[in-house]
Scaffold this active site. Structure first.
Site: not given
Ligand code: C5P
Length: 237
Positions: A63, A65, A68, A123
């Site tokens: 992941d 992301k 560029d 998000t």
């Molecule tokens: O701890 P939690 O379940 O909230 O973690 C969600 C994972 O998904 C983390 O690694 C976070 O960086 C990732 N993530 C997120 N929202 C996004 C993209 C990725 O929470 N929009």
């Protein structure tokens, strides 16, 4: 689509400690669909850290992301492909041309290629944040625009919040992969996630992969936490 994986749960290895990450990986490999390695882990431990986790044989969502100009993203993807992740991603807001170039590089890998996924709207951004950036409409409107761009570029799917799963499943059809963070069991702390959904609701709405980190890695018994989530999933998942 999660049928390619043991189950839809990808656990984010969100830790600064490589030994801890390796311990978690070994514990979780028998129960998860895959593990997610993000910026913090990769910038700290690089390819050798990645390989220590990948050596367990678990599918990895890398992941990073990428965002560029098309040529630079295509080169970055090419450099990462030798790690053989199961899933990798670029920001859909990098544009259709950038996503197409990334897809072309991934497709050179043939049948065993990773899924290439577009990140829609982070998000952490709400309506006020995107208005300040000059983006018209609601966060959901912007997610739909970015998902349409990702689909036009030939990407395999997008990352989206639980709230957009249903509308994107309608917009983009059944083959487009929807990867969804912000997942919590009923009654569980949402931490800093503003919009959460239970694993079973997210799957019923059409999610393919559930990205879950803290509820698993902070549990006294992380493998049991995964089993507990799995027990709550609809039978087809
Ligand atoms: O701890 P939690 O379940 O909230 O973690 C969600 C994972 O998904 C983390 O690694 C976070 O960086 C990732 N993530 C997120 N929202 C996004 C993209 C990725 O929470 N929009």
């Amino acid at each position: 689509m999660s049928k390619l994986f043991r189950n839809p749960i990808f656990c984010g290895l969100d830790t600064h400690d490589l030994d801890e990450a390796e311990r978690l990986a070994k514990t979780l490999v028998p129960v998860v669909g895959g593990l997610k390695i993000g910026l913090e882990f990769f910038y700290a431990f690089g390819r050798s850290g990645y390989e220590r986790i990948a050596d367990t044989g678990v599918p990895i969502f890398l992941d990073l992301k990428l965002h560029d100009i098309p040529n630079t993203v295509a080169g970055g993807i090419r450099s990462l492909l030798s790690l053989q992740p199961a899933i990798m991603n670029v920001h859909a807001s990098g544009g259709v041309e950038m996503m197409k170039r990334a897809r072309d590089v991934v497709e050179e890998e043939g049948d065993g290629r990773p899924w290439l996924i577009g990140v829609t709207l982070l998000t952490s951004l709400d309506a006020g944040d995107i208005a300040r950036l000059g983006v018209e409409g609601s966060p959901s409107d912007q997610v739909r625009r970015l998902a349409a761009a990702a689909q036009e570029a030939g990407l395999d799917g997008v990352v989206c919040s639980p709230q957009e799963v249903e509308v994107l499943r309608q917009d983009c059809g059944s083959d487009f992969k929807l990867i969804v963070p912000g997942i919590r069991m009923k009654g569980e702390s949402a931490d800093d996630q503003k919009r959460v959904m239970t694993p079973s609701d997210a799957l019923v709405h059409g999610a393919d992969i559930l990205v879950i980190s803290r509820p698993i890695i902070r549990a006294a018994d992380p493998a049991a936490a995964v089993e507990n989530i799995l027990a709550d999933l609809p039978p087809a998942a």
